[in-house]
Each structure stands twice: as C-alpha cells, then as structure tokens.
Design a protein around this motif. Structure first.
Motif, PDB file in Angstrom:
ATOM      1  N   GLU A 357       0.840  -1.213   0.000  1.00 43.64           N
ATOM      2  CA  GLU A 357       0.000   0.000   0.000  1.00 43.64           C
ATOM      3  C   GLU A 357       0.869   1.255   0.000  1.00 43.64           C
ATOM      4  O   GLU A 357       0.590   2.215  -0.708  1.00 43.64           O
ATOM      5  N   TRP A 358       1.919   1.220   0.832  1.00 40.68           N
ATOM      6  CA  TRP A 358       2.837   2.372   0.866  1.00 40.68           C
ATOM      7  C   TRP A 358       3.562   2.528  -0.467  1.00 40.68           C
ATOM      8  O   TRP A 358       3.778   3.634  -0.949  1.00 40.68           O
ATOM      9  N   ARG A 359       3.949   1.397  -1.033  1.00 42.23           N
ATOM     10  CA  ARG A 359       4.639   1.448  -2.333  1.00 42.23           C
ATOM     11  C   ARG A 359       3.747   2.085  -3.395  1.00 42.23           C
ATOM     12  O   ARG A 359       4.227   2.769  -4.299  1.00 42.23           O
ATOM     13  N   ALA A 360       2.432   1.844  -3.270  1.00 40.66           N
ATOM     14  CA  ALA A 360       1.490   2.337  -4.277  1.00 40.66           C
ATOM     15  C   ALA A 360       1.425   3.862  -4.292  1.00 40.66           C
ATOM     16  O   ALA A 360       0.934   4.460  -5.255  1.00 40.66           O
ATOM     17  N   VAL A 361       1.927   4.483  -3.253  1.00 38.67           N
ATOM     18  CA  VAL A 361       1.974   5.956  -3.218  1.00 38.67           C
ATOM     19  C   VAL A 361       2.920   6.491  -4.301  1.00 38.67           C
ATOM     20  O   VAL A 361       2.763   7.609  -4.776  1.00 38.67           O
ATOM     21  N   LYS A 362       3.863   5.639  -4.712  1.00 40.09           N
ATOM     22  CA  LYS A 362       4.850   5.999  -5.744  1.00 40.09           C
ATOM     23  C   LYS A 362       5.515   7.336  -5.435  1.00 40.09           C
ATOM     24  O   LYS A 362       5.358   8.338  -6.136  1.00 40.09           O
ATOM     25  N   CYS A 363       6.262   7.302  -4.350  1.00 39.45           N
ATOM     26  CA  CYS A 363       6.817   8.545  -3.815  1.00 39.45           C
ATOM     27  C   CYS A 363       7.871   9.178  -4.712  1.00 39.45           C
ATOM     28  O   CYS A 363       8.242  10.327  -4.526  1.00 39.45           O
ATOM     29  N   LEU A 364       8.399   8.419  -5.685  1.00 41.91           N
ATOM     30  CA  LEU A 364       9.434   8.999  -6.545  1.00 41.91           C
ATOM     31  C   LEU A 364       8.862   9.559  -7.849  1.00 41.91           C
ATOM     32  O   LEU A 364       9.608   9.991  -8.724  1.00 41.91           O
ATOM     33  N   GLU A 365       7.530   9.523  -7.976  1.00 43.14           N
ATOM     34  CA  GLU A 365       6.950  10.096  -9.197  1.00 43.14           C
ATOM     35  C   GLU A 365       7.177  11.595  -9.226  1.00 43.14           C
ATOM     36  O   GLU A 365       7.177  12.257  -8.186  1.00 43.14           O
ATOM     37  N   PHE A 366       7.365  12.114 -10.401  1.00 38.51           N
ATOM     38  CA  PHE A 366       7.568  13.562 -10.531  1.00 38.51           C
ATOM     39  C   PHE A 366       6.901  14.018 -11.821  1.00 38.51           C
ATOM     40  O   PHE A 366       6.611  13.220 -12.708  1.00 38.51           O
ATOM     41  N   LYS A 367       6.654  15.298 -11.877  1.00 40.07           N
ATOM     42  CA  LYS A 367       6.000  15.858 -13.048  1.00 40.07           C
ATOM     43  C   LYS A 367       7.058  16.134 -14.105  1.00 40.07           C
ATOM     44  O   LYS A 367       7.903  17.019 -13.944  1.00 40.07           O
TER      45      LYS A 367
END
Lengths: 584, 185
Positions: A357-367
């Motif tokens: 679930e935490w991984r699904a946050v995709k914290c390294l995504e960027f615009k």
C-alpha cells in the motif's frame, strides 16, 4: 633485507609489501627523498593530483571500490593541512586509507620551520590513529601497523608523518609479517547467546525490517552475499542507508529502497511501523532517525556493529551484537538453520500487504516536462542507458546526490562512492579518479552538481594527464540546490548566496583542459547526448542544464519523525518547526 | 578491554542491562585507563573528552610499568549513565588504550588524592591551623616564621573539608594532584 636501507626506500618497500599498486600524491620539499625512490621504480604507479585534498578523496574512491587500503602521499605543512578534509571524510564514512606526510627534519620540529605544521596534532581527531616517526628503524614497522589499523575492525583513515631526516637516514627494514599488530585486534565474532535471541525474535516477528548500512560493504563481498541469504531465508523487507546501497540488489523483490531524510516513503514508514528492526552495520545517523524520541516507537531493535561505541549512542537497542557483519551473519544463519526455526508467514504476508500500500503511493513520481530536463528524468535516463554496463557511480553532495541515490539502481557492493557522514562537496570528482585507477576498463561516472563540482575542478587536469575516461555528469541548475531548497522550506524563500551568478562555460572548460565537453538542455536530446558521452573514449564534462527550482522529495523535514514525510508536490511552506530549524 | 562494561565481541553485560536506561541523573565515575606510554596518548584521551563535550573533574597520569611502557590514567568524570557508557566505549576505541576500568561500578575501590597547603598566619590562627592539621593527619613539610606547608592525603572530600577549615586561618596557596584510585581486594 638485513642490509640497512634509507627511510625513503623503506616507504616504497613497505607499500610494495602491502600490495599497493597506485599512490595519489603531490610532491614538496619534505617528501622529496620518497619521490626520488618512486622515480627509481615501476611497480607502484603515482598519480599526480592538482590539490592534496583530491589525493585523499581519490584514495577513498580507490578504497571504496576495491575494499583495499587507499594511499595518499603529501608534503609537510600545507600538503598535510589540505589532507584534513579527506581524512575527516574517511573517518566519518569508515574508509580505510593511509596518508603519508612529509615533515620538517626532527631537529627543526617546533621551530616554526618553513612548511612546518603540527600534523599529528592537527589530524589526531580526524584519523583513527596517527604516528610521527622519529627514528628510521621504526618506520617500516609503523607503516605496516598503520595498514593493519586502517583495515581492521571499523576501517578508517590513518596518517604517518615522516620527517625528512628520517627519510634520508638508513635503518633496518621490518618485514610485514614481523610488524607488531597485536595491540589492535578488535573482536569480530558476535555473542552466540545474543544471536540466539535474535533468531528467536526473527521467528516471532510480525512486522520486521532489515536496515543495513555501510558496515556490510566494509565487511567485504561475502557479507553482502550473507545479507542476501538472510533476506531470502526470512523473506523480510530490507532498506539501506546511503552508505549501504548495493549490498542488497536494487532489483531484489524485498528491496524497499533507501531510507532516511530523502529516503523512500515505504522504507521510512516500514521503519516507523515495524515490530522488529535488525540494524546491520549502520549507526542510527541523524539523517536516518529524524526525531529520535519518535524513532520507530514500537519495535524491538537489534544492532550489529563492529564498533562498541556505536551501540546505544543514539538509539537504545534491545539486542546489541558487537562483531563483524560477515562473521555475525554467518553465525546467525547457522543458528537459524540448526534450530530449524520458521518465520511467521501469515503475519509477514499481512505486513507485505501494508508495505505494498505504501509502495502504491509511488513517492518517486515527478511531473516531467517536454521543454526542460528534470533532474530526476536525467537520472532515469542515465540509469536506463548505463545499468547493464560494468558501472561505478560517484557523487558530490547535495540534491543531485539524493536523486542519484533514489533513481539509480545498485546491484553489487563497492559500486557507489559518495560522501555520506561528512557531506563533502568536491568529493566526487577526485573519488571518481581513484575508482577509475582501480578499474581502468570500467565505466566510471561522477554525478555532480555544478557547485560541488567546481570545488575540485582542477582535477580535470589529472584525468586528462592520466587518460582516465571518467564521465563528469553535472546536473546544472545554476544554484546551490539543496541550500536553495532549505531556504525555500525554512527561510521564507530568501535565497541568500545560493545562486552562482558567473558559472563557466563547461564545454569550453572541458576543451581548455583537453577533454570533451557536451551540453544538453532539451529532454528530447538527452538520450543521444548521454550516448555520445558514453561512446567517447576519454574524460567528458557533461553539462546537463536542468530545471532550476526542482526540490528533492520525499523529505523528512528536520526535527520530524519518519511518518511525517513530505511527498512530491507537497506544500513547502512552514514545514519545519522552530526546534527543527536549529538542526542541520 | 576485559572490564569494559560493553565488551568487545559480547555485549551481554552492556550497561543497558545494569542501570535504568532512561535515567538522566548525573553520576560521578572514576575510570582507570591503561595505555601505551607513547607520544600523544594523553592528548588523544583529553581530545576525546573536549571534542565530544565530556567532563573531566580530575585527571592523573604516570607511567606504571617502566619496562612495558604502560601508563595508568585515572579520570574522574561526570555524566548520565548513557554518556558514561559512551565515554568508556570511546576510550576503548583508541588504539594505544589497553583497558578501561570503571572503578565506580566494578565493586569497591579506594580513592586517594594528595594536596599541599600553604597557610600563613600568626598567633592563635597559627596554633589552630597546626591543631587541625594534626586532627586531619596532615604533615608539616615546610615551615617558616610566617607560614606552614601541609601535606595531606585522603579522599577528595577530606581534602575539601580541610581546605574549608584552613581558608579562614590564612590559606594562601593550594596544589592538588587529582585522584589516584584502585579497586579493593
């Protein structure tokens, strides 16, 4: 070897006996006899740096990428004081290096002689140990002991200060095997009773995490293999500090990514929510723990470390195990298997579901952008185009360092050279020379920011002179990016002195040194430009013009615990409280 | 290293198990550190205390083995239990340090300090100083018509007490050696 030889001959002989193949250094009056001996032989290659600080960082890069002791040779006075930053860097990151410094003759010590400095006094707090050798007969024994101290126990930097008259005088050589190493013999085996307790805790853990660090890498390749075996055996999630990247492969399914201030969301939340934390060769640095009072509040903690002073220094632990990671993991796995223990599979699958679930946050995504190169995108493309190569990465210090740690994947230990503890801007470029000297055929890239890179840019001359094909990959935002980010978060967007107004033309700079320069400003051209860099057989300065105001996320604001992370596109105002603001 | 509370290779008897880990009471500990008597060793020990912000209440050092060239450094320090543990572990890390003993937790020990006092006075004060010195078993090691120099040995507390008594009687100068200590038995 019973015939007397000079102190200078002893230095070279001792280096040969220690298996040294390259020395980074800079000559001067007080080391001329040693340089004369270097001139008269061919076994040890000497690399002439352009500044002594670079010699020490190069020795560090050599040491980190090989596991062997790196060697730097400097003259007295300014030569030695210039080595201080590198020594401190190596002390903070536990890197085995030896600095040999010249000193004014013994009869002039204390007279404020030309180029005299109290080198052992100055370097006492920034070395693991240091020596001033006043008699030629003692010299070779001290050098052998120095190598022993540098590489044994928790590795670190040592310095041997050699007065010029000691280099000229003749004495008896002490062979390596006869040198006295008995007084420094750190224990490497962990306490079996505590290992049994840890095995039991592993069997009953419901929300475990392995938190590994640079100690695994320092312990040698076997320790990394044992770490992988432990993860396979238990199925536990694993995260690592900046220093420990590569001990467990980034492609491994149990890998959560780096933790800490700019670590991944899933790694930090798993640290915060775990019920068993196994710290393997890390030291609860403040970049990792955030606010210590709230650090992983509900976990039992085991700490494997070879240095007794690391235990309970920052975080109180329940299972302290003092020993070498390799030995401890070997014994732990043997105990685990011989007791026929099993992990709690049902609890673990629930824990993994939470982690997913935490991984699904995709914290390294960027615009991403079509018009300007985002630094994260540059790292992604660099990774895609180099990951299958025999690749070594160095970095400077700042935002680019964190982006490199987040977006590049490390499959093996000793492939990642970065200044962690001291955070030394100017580290990466000379370190990349050390790596390239140790691995002449490998692809060595220094991921840099333009501000850090300029701190040791003179070393381009060294790279060109010795034909080191190191690639200087500069993420150029014309800012001191991390300083700028903190000023945005903490100081009301008052960007005091964090803007470099007069930067050089990096392409012309490369050409001036006799290297190749490439500039890239358009995301569409990036792949081709990187390929051009990789295809060039020689040193390259790659000036990658990136988005100027990009912030590095995720981030734990200083003074906050793990579960108070800022994610990309977070509101950046007033995130750091007054008590947090005094922290660095 | 054998008597470090955090032993190399085994931390079963870490101080964590011995005392309340959360205690923030300041404790006074006497440490005996056995070191190689080589150039700079005292600077390493003192530098550790100043560099990491630890306290030194007193420090004595002398070579105790002239053939093996080992010295004994006796340090009286203060700190929370966690800090005391750090001090011991950090001392143990120094290459020329052989052993670190915490005499305060390793059972009973004796502590002695030597001090010299110069007391100037006339008439009744002079007589009173001599009488008190007798009670404290202080010896007169020098005397002139104007002053006495007393030598006193004892615990630091005894020396403090003697100093308090001598002050109104004309104490002009004092030299103290710092504590020397040994475990009992």
């Amino acid at each position: 070897m019973t015939q007397p030889i000079t102190g200078a001959q002893m230095v070279v002989q001792a280096l040969k006996d220690q298996g040294v193949d390259v020395v980074f250094g800079y000559p001067g009056g007080a080391v001329l006899p040693i340089y004369d001996e270097i001139f008269l032989q061919n076994e040890i290659k000497h690399v002439l740096v352009r500044h002594e600080q670079a010699a020490v960082h190069a020795a560090e890069g050599y040491a980190r990428s090989t596991g062997k002791v790196g060697v730097a040779l400097v003259t007295s006075g300014p030569g030695a004081t210039n080595a201080v930053t590198g020594l401190t860097d190596a002390l903070m990151d536990s890197i085995p290096i030896i600095v040999l410094s010249g000193q004014v003759p013994t009869f002039m010590i204390g007279n404020d002689a030309f180029q005299e400095a109290d080198t052992v006094g100055i370097t006492r707090p920034c070395t693991k140990h240091n020596w001033l050798v006043k008699e030629t007969d003692a010299l070779s024994g001290v050098i052998h002991e120095a190598f022993h101290v540098a590489r044994s126990g928790r590795p670190g930097p040592v310095l041997v200060d050699i007065p010029k008259d000691v280099q000229f005088a003749a004495g008896t050589y002490t062979p390596k095997v006869k040198a006295n190493t008995s007084r420094y013999q750190p224990k490497v085996k962990g306490d079996p009773e505590m290992l049994s307790r840890l095995a039991e805790a592993i069997a009953t853990a419901k929300r475990p995490i392995i938190y590994s660090g640079g100690g695994v890498i320092n312990s040698g390749p076997a320790a990394s293999q044992l770490l992988r075996e432990l993860v396979d055996e238990t199925g536990f999630p694993i995260t690592s500090t900046l220093m420990g990247l590569g001990a467990y492969p980034a492609s491994g399914e149990k890998w959560l990514g780096m933790l800490g201030m700019h670590g991944l969301y899933e790694a930090n939340l798993a640290m915060h929510g775990c019920d068993l934390m196994i710290n393997i060769g890390a030291r609860f640095d403040d970049r990792i723990t955030g606010r210590t009072q709230d650090f992983s509040p509900n976990s039992q903690k085991a700490h494997i470390d070879i240095d007794p002073s690391s235990i309970n220094k920052v975080i109180r632990v329940d299972m302290p195990i003092i020993g070498d990671v390799g030995h401890v993991l070997e014994d732990l796995l043997r105990i685990w298997k011989s007791q026929g223990r099993k992990t709690d599979k049902a609890a673990l699958s629930k824990w993994w579901a939470q982690i997913d679930e935490w991984r699904a946050v995709k914290c390294l995504e960027f615009k991403n952008s079509d018009t300007v190169i985002k630094p994260q995108y540059a790292m992604q493309r660099l990774e895609a185009l180099t990951k299958d190569r025999d690749r070594y990465i160095c970095t400077e210090v700042g935002q680019h360092q964190m982006w490199a740690a987040q977006y590049l994947g490390f499959e093996e230990p000793n492939r990642w050279m970065t200044s962690g503890g001291l955070g030394t801007m100017g580290y990466g470029q000379p370190a990349s020379m050390g790596v390239q000297m140790a691995h002449p055929d490998a692809l060595v890239i220094n991921v840099a920011g333009e501000a850090s890179w300029l701190m040791n840019m003179q070393e381009m001359g060294t790279m060109v002179q010795y034909r080191m094909p190191v690639k200087q990959f500069i993420l150029n935002n014309e800012r001191l990016g991390m300083v700028r980010q903190w000023q945005e978060l903490l100081h009301g967007e008052r960007y005091s002195q964090s803007w470099s107004e007069a930067l050089p033309d990096f392409v012309k700079l490369a050409e001036a040194f006799g290297a190749k320069g490439i500039q890239c400003a358009d995301p569409k051209d990036l792949d081709d430009a990187i390929k051009e860099m990789l295809d060039h057989d020689g040193p390259v300065i790659f000036d990658c013009l990136v988005e100027k105001h990009e912030n590095c996320f995720p981030m734990i604001p200083s003074g906050e615990p793990h579960n108070k992370m800022l994610l990309p596109n977070a509101e950046t105002q007033n995130q750091i409280t007054a008590p947090g603001a005094v922290l660095v | 290293m054998s008597n470090l509370k955090i032993e190399k290779g085994s931390s079963r008897r870490s101080a964590y198990d011995l005392r309340d880990p959360n205690a923030d009471t300041i404790e006074r500990h006497t440490l005996a550190v056995i070191v190689d008597n080589e150039a700079g060793v005292l600077a390493r020990v003192i530098g550790l205390f100043s560099g990491r912000g630890y306290n030194i209440e007193s420090l004595t050092v002398a070579e105790i083995d002239h053939t093996g060239h080992t010295s004994r450094i006796t340090i009286v320090t203060t700190g929370t239990p966690a800090i005391i543990d750090q001090i011991k572990a950090q001392l143990g890390r120094i290459v020329p340090v052989h052993e670190v003993h915490d005499l305060t937790v390793e059972g009973a020990s004796v502590e002695r300090e030597l001090a010299l006092f110069k007391v100037s006075g006339e008439g009744d004060k002079r007589v009173e100083a001599l009488r008190l010195a007798d009670i404290f078993r202080a010896n007169v090691v020098d005397s002139t018509l104007k002053n006495f120099t007393f030598e006193i040995t004892g615990s630091p507390e005894k020396i403090d007490a003697f100093a308090d008594l001598m002050r109104p009687l004309g104490l002009t100068e004092m030299a103290r050696t710092g504590v020397a200590a040994l475990a009992r038995g």
